[in-house]
Design a protein around this motif. Structure first.
Motif, short mmCIF file in Angstrom:
data_model
loop_
_atom_site.label_atom_id
_atom_site.label_comp_id
_atom_site.label_asym_id
_atom_site.label_seq_id
_atom_site.Cartn_x
_atom_site.Cartn_y
_atom_site.Cartn_z
N GLU A 1 53.75 -18.38 0.61
CA GLU A 1 53.87 -18.80 2.01
C GLU A 1 52.52 -18.76 2.70
OE1 GLU A 1 56.47 -19.96 3.83
OE2 GLU A 1 57.72 -19.94 2.02
N LYS B 1 61.23 -23.49 -4.99
CA LYS B 1 62.52 -24.07 -4.58
C LYS B 1 63.67 -23.24 -5.14
CE LYS B 1 60.87 -28.86 -4.25
NZ LYS B 1 60.94 -30.22 -4.86
N ALA C 1 63.88 -19.87 -3.27
CA ALA C 1 64.45 -20.00 -1.92
C ALA C 1 65.96 -20.21 -1.98
CB ALA C 1 63.78 -21.16 -1.18
N ASP D 1 64.34 -18.72 2.94
CA ASP D 1 63.91 -19.53 4.09
C ASP D 1 64.20 -18.83 5.41
OD1 ASP D 1 62.93 -21.53 2.51
OD2 ASP D 1 64.71 -22.81 2.66
N ASN E 1 61.32 -17.45 8.11
CA ASN E 1 61.34 -17.89 9.50
C ASN E 1 61.61 -16.75 10.48
OD1 ASN E 1 60.78 -20.69 9.19
ND2 ASN E 1 62.84 -21.01 8.39
N ARG F 1 56.24 -18.15 8.54
CA ARG F 1 56.02 -19.59 8.70
C ARG F 1 55.52 -19.93 10.10
NH1 ARG F 1 61.10 -21.78 5.09
NH2 ARG F 1 60.15 -21.22 3.09
#
Length: 226
Positions: A175, A194, A197, A203, A207, A215
């Motif tokens: 990240e 991918k 996550a 994700d 966040n 992020r």
């Protein structure tokens, strides 16, 4: 008694322990520490952790810091977390090597380029450009090759078909690397991210889960293109 995890949500160093607690279903309270305001330097925090770093885990009268030590403590104490640390000695050793590789090799070079962009360290343009060039070459010819061919070696995750603490600790580092456009991921690492996550629900954590996450921090600090 509920476990306390003292962390800065935007710091990927804290995500391994945070994700492990969440994935293992261990009841915990998040204690946000604003490093930019120096909240890690209060007498209360230093009494808990004399190195005043995050993550810091407080579990009753036991306090643990250093990110790898924290995740190992959790898997050694809590039954629901044991599945994330391989029982097989060979694979457990593989997991431990991955943890130390992240701490002593990958993150060292990463910090040299990410920290100046994020304001964690002074930015001298000449020194910074040299660091970017060196780390880009190291990633292309070393770090990414080692990760793909040794740590993954055709597996879904670092220790096989299931997630481990090595994934929880290493995957979030990518990240921070997103802030540097000069770093190009090979397809194998893009696909690994991918898978990670999707399997971990990362994700939401990246966040911030209601706070200021990695992020948001990366986007706020990303160099603006002319």
């Amino acid at each position: 008694m509920t476990v306390e995890l003292h962390l800065m949500r935007a710091s990927v160093h804290t995500h391994g322990a945070w994700m492990l607690l969440k994935q293992a279903g261990i009841e915990h309270d998040l204690k946000d520490v604003d490093l930019m305001k120096g909240e890690q330097n209060t007498p209360e925090f230093i009494a808990m952790n004399p190195l005043h770093t995050v993550p810091t885990l407080k579990d009753g009268d036991q306090t643990v810091w250093e990110s790898n030590a924290v995740v190992r403590y959790i898997v050694n104490k809590y039954d629901s977390a044991k599945k994330f640390y391989p029982e097989d000695l060979k694979m457990r050793t593989h997991c431990d090597i991955a943890l130390e590789w992240k701490q002593n090799t990958l993150y060292k070079g990463l910090a040299d380029i990410v920290y100046p962009i994020m304001g964690f360290a002074p930015k001298n343009e000449e020194t910074f450009n040299k660091a970017v060039a060196k780390f880009s070459a190291d990633c292309k010819d070393g770090h990414f090759t080692v990760f793909e061919n040794f740590f993954l070696n055709g597996k879904k995750f670092i220790c096989g078909d299931e997630l481990s603490i090595a994934d929880f600790v290493i995957a979030p580092c990518f990240e921070f690397l997103d802030i540097c456009d000069e770093i190009k991921y090979p397809a194998a690492i893009t696909e690994y991210r991918k898978r990670f996550a999707a399997a971990s629900g990362y994700d939401e954590m990246a966040n911030g889960m209601g706070g200021f996450g990695a992020r948001q921090f990366v986007e706020a600090k990303r160099p603006k293109k002319e």
